[in-house]
Design a protein around this motif. Sequence first.
Motif, PDB file in Angstrom:
ATOM      1  N   TRP A   1      66.453  27.059  45.521  1.00  0.00           N
ATOM      2  CA  TRP A   1      65.684  27.919  44.614  1.00  0.00           C
ATOM      3  C   TRP A   1      64.251  28.076  45.097  1.00  0.00           C
ATOM      4  N   PHE A   2      63.611  26.968  45.458  1.00  0.00           N
ATOM      5  CA  PHE A   2      62.228  26.996  45.942  1.00  0.00           C
ATOM      6  C   PHE A   2      62.116  27.861  47.198  1.00  0.00           C
ATOM      7  N   THR A   3      63.025  27.656  48.145  1.00  0.00           N
ATOM      8  CA  THR A   3      63.015  28.426  49.388  1.00  0.00           C
ATOM      9  C   THR A   3      63.301  29.900  49.133  1.00  0.00           C
ATOM     10  N   SER A   4      64.207  30.184  48.221  1.00  0.00           N
ATOM     11  CA  SER A   4      64.596  31.570  47.954  1.00  0.00           C
ATOM     12  C   SER A   4      63.470  32.363  47.312  1.00  0.00           C
ATOM     13  N   VAL A   5      62.750  31.740  46.375  1.00  0.00           N
ATOM     14  CA  VAL A   5      61.624  32.452  45.748  1.00  0.00           C
ATOM     15  C   VAL A   5      60.568  32.804  46.792  1.00  0.00           C
ATOM     16  N   LEU A   6      60.234  31.841  47.645  1.00  0.00           N
ATOM     17  CA  LEU A   6      59.263  32.113  48.708  1.00  0.00           C
ATOM     18  C   LEU A   6      59.782  33.192  49.655  1.00  0.00           C
ATOM     19  N   GLY A   7      61.060  33.135  49.970  1.00  0.00           N
ATOM     20  CA  GLY A   7      61.645  34.115  50.874  1.00  0.00           C
ATOM     21  C   GLY A   7      61.600  35.527  50.320  1.00  0.00           C
ATOM     22  N   LEU A   8      61.863  35.681  49.027  1.00  0.00           N
ATOM     23  CA  LEU A   8      61.834  37.011  48.424  1.00  0.00           C
ATOM     24  C   LEU A   8      60.408  37.559  48.371  1.00  0.00           C
ATOM     25  N   VAL A   9      59.422  36.694  48.146  1.00  0.00           N
ATOM     26  CA  VAL A   9      58.016  37.137  48.189  1.00  0.00           C
ATOM     27  C   VAL A   9      57.669  37.626  49.592  1.00  0.00           C
ATOM     28  N   LEU A  10      58.088  36.854  50.606  1.00  0.00           N
ATOM     29  CA  LEU A  10      57.804  37.260  51.987  1.00  0.00           C
ATOM     30  C   LEU A  10      58.571  38.519  52.375  1.00  0.00           C
ATOM     31  N   LEU A  11      59.765  38.693  51.840  1.00  0.00           N
ATOM     32  CA  LEU A  11      60.535  39.899  52.147  1.00  0.00           C
ATOM     33  C   LEU A  11      59.739  41.147  51.760  1.00  0.00           C
ATOM     34  N   ALA A  12      59.169  41.141  50.575  1.00  0.00           N
ATOM     35  CA  ALA A  12      58.374  42.289  50.137  1.00  0.00           C
ATOM     36  C   ALA A  12      57.056  42.367  50.897  1.00  0.00           C
ATOM     37  N   GLY A  13      56.376  41.231  51.016  1.00  0.00           N
ATOM     38  CA  GLY A  13      55.048  41.239  51.624  1.00  0.00           C
ATOM     39  C   GLY A  13      55.057  41.592  53.091  1.00  0.00           C
ATOM     40  N   ILE A  14      55.974  41.019  53.857  1.00  0.00           N
ATOM     41  CA  ILE A  14      56.011  41.281  55.302  1.00  0.00           C
ATOM     42  C   ILE A  14      56.456  42.705  55.576  1.00  0.00           C
ATOM     43  N   THR A  15      57.313  43.252  54.738  1.00  0.00           N
ATOM     44  CA  THR A  15      57.688  44.665  54.909  1.00  0.00           C
ATOM     45  C   THR A  15      56.467  45.562  54.764  1.00  0.00           C
ATOM     46  N   VAL A  16      55.641  45.299  53.755  1.00  0.00           N
ATOM     47  CA  VAL A  16      54.409  46.081  53.583  1.00  0.00           C
ATOM     48  C   VAL A  16      53.477  45.864  54.771  1.00  0.00           C
ATOM     49  N   LEU A  17      53.373  44.629  55.248  1.00  0.00           N
ATOM     50  CA  LEU A  17      52.522  44.346  56.411  1.00  0.00           C
ATOM     51  C   LEU A  17      52.974  45.138  57.628  1.00  0.00           C
ATOM     52  N   PHE A  18      54.273  45.177  57.863  1.00  0.00           N
ATOM     53  CA  PHE A  18      54.780  45.876  59.041  1.00  0.00           C
ATOM     54  C   PHE A  18      54.507  47.375  58.947  1.00  0.00           C
ATOM     55  N   VAL A  19      54.757  47.956  57.788  1.00  0.00           N
ATOM     56  CA  VAL A  19      54.541  49.401  57.620  1.00  0.00           C
ATOM     57  C   VAL A  19      53.065  49.742  57.761  1.00  0.00           C
ATOM     58  N   THR A  20      52.187  48.987  57.121  1.00  0.00           N
ATOM     59  CA  THR A  20      50.752  49.282  57.235  1.00  0.00           C
ATOM     60  C   THR A  20      50.234  49.011  58.645  1.00  0.00           C
ATOM     61  N   GLY A  21      50.867  48.065  59.356  1.00  0.00           N
ATOM     62  CA  GLY A  21      50.491  47.848  60.750  1.00  0.00           C
ATOM     63  C   GLY A  21      50.848  49.031  61.625  1.00  0.00           C
ATOM     64  N   LEU A  22      52.045  49.591  61.429  1.00  0.00           N
ATOM     65  CA  LEU A  22      52.434  50.783  62.176  1.00  0.00           C
ATOM     66  C   LEU A  22      51.503  51.950  61.854  1.00  0.00           C
ATOM     67  N   VAL A  23      51.147  52.077  60.589  1.00  0.00           N
ATOM     68  CA  VAL A  23      50.226  53.147  60.179  1.00  0.00           C
ATOM     69  C   VAL A  23      48.869  52.970  60.851  1.00  0.00           C
ATOM     70  N   SER A  24      48.405  51.731  60.920  1.00  0.00           N
ATOM     71  CA  SER A  24      47.127  51.464  61.570  1.00  0.00           C
ATOM     72  C   SER A  24      47.166  51.883  63.035  1.00  0.00           C
ATOM     73  N   TYR A  25      48.283  51.582  63.698  1.00  0.00           N
ATOM     74  CA  TYR A  25      48.409  51.962  65.105  1.00  0.00           C
ATOM     75  C   TYR A  25      48.413  53.478  65.260  1.00  0.00           C
ATOM     76  N   ALA A  26      49.096  54.178  64.354  1.00  0.00           N
ATOM     77  CA  ALA A  26      49.121  55.640  64.415  1.00  0.00           C
ATOM     78  C   ALA A  26      47.734  56.228  64.212  1.00  0.00           C
ATOM     79  N   ALA A  27      46.893  55.554  63.432  1.00  0.00           N
ATOM     80  CA  ALA A  27      45.553  56.073  63.152  1.00  0.00           C
ATOM     81  C   ALA A  27      44.687  56.161  64.404  1.00  0.00           C
ATOM     82  N   TYR A  28      45.037  55.395  65.420  1.00  0.00           N
ATOM     83  CA  TYR A  28      44.285  55.458  66.678  1.00  0.00           C
ATOM     84  C   TYR A  28      44.676  56.673  67.522  1.00  0.00           C
TER      85      TYR A  28
END
Length: 429
Positions: free
Chosen positions: A22-49
């Motif tokens: 349960w402890f691992t799964s809650v952390l994993g689901l938070v990272l699933l959402a957060g890292i997805t946003v990080l990856f998308v905004t990182g790609l956007v940042s690269y496109a901005a150049y």
Amino acid sequence: MRDHPRLPTSPGFWRSPLRGPWFTSVLGLVLLAGITVLFVTGLVSYAAYNPGLSRVNDTTPDKGILGFYLFAWPTGPVWLYRFTQGVHVTLGITLVPVLLAKLWSVVPRLFTLPPARSLAHALERISLLLLVGGGLFEFTTGVLNVQLDYVFPGSFYPLHFYGAWVFFAAFLAHAVLKTPAAVRNVRRRAREERVREGRVREGQVQEERVRAEGDLVSPRPDPPTVSRRGALALVGGGSLLLFLTTAGQSLGGPFRRTALLAPHGGADPGGPNGFQINKTAAYAGIGAAETGEEAWRLVVTGRTGTVRLARAQLLRMPLHSSSLPIACVEGWSTADQWWRGVRLRHLAALVGYDGDPPDVFVESLQRHGAFRHAALRANQVADPRSLLALYVNGEDLSPDHGYPARIIVPAAPGVLNTKWVARLTFGDL
């Protein structure tokens, strides 16, 4: 070796009662959402150049198919890059406690023996190594870049770009395999709560628990000193603290005072030129001998030839104003500053581009360092808010802010707003 209690390969070595599905799964689901946003905004940042515009802007010229998504970066809204990069950096720092807690929660699995029970298990272990190593690499290089501490070998841009693709590929594979189980584990905890209320049969939940716990639960746990909910609250409190002491550098204004952990936190220096910078004139090697009225000339080249303009000549051209922020890859940004200067499209008209202006290649007096040259797209040149700025907030630019002239373009990363401009070359790039 596997069962020796003093070795990490033994299940009995890991004694914390907090570890569990349960402890691992809650952390994993938070990272699933957060890292997805990080990856998308990182790609956007690269496109901005605008890396597809010119090799000057392209920090990863050998990216191949990894650049499949690139698009022409827009000029509006003016706060676009400020927002996307602010989210990217602030969220990345905020997730550090969650990532560390997640790695701590599953560390027994990294020492499981035998290393591979089958080909499928071996592939899963390799993907896990890529996931853990890639995650640590991406978060570490990102935090170091925010702190302007370049201790890693090579340029930050290709390291972070290629590392992100390796990490996210492993993360995506892991998410596909593990997310269903994580959701089941979280739901099982809710079912346990309902058992206590007498609404679900206890034997059914006990069977689910035996299947789920696996090797995450210690066979001989130490007495608990905090509950798993308490541990999650501690992780969340750490993330909240990092958010509150970082986000202000992206928000600007009075919030900057709260950004205690950010290099560009604290109050603005004050005055018309009193806002944040990365490079001073002294750092860039720019002196009065190059920027004085007698020495400095802007060289503008285009379809009909070349013109050379002193600052006094630029001041006699029609001047226009724009209220624009500066936002940088490290996540910091300024409030809107009031810039005044000559529109880029009017300078393009001086060298034969009376209609729609083309791209422009901008060169600085700065002789060394990244982004002393930059390319801007035609849509950026054509925007009436894009200026060769001569003034800011009613005063001449200071040497640190690019005197005698600098580029200011809406929604562009800070490094594309070239300071100490020496030459503009208009044409398709």
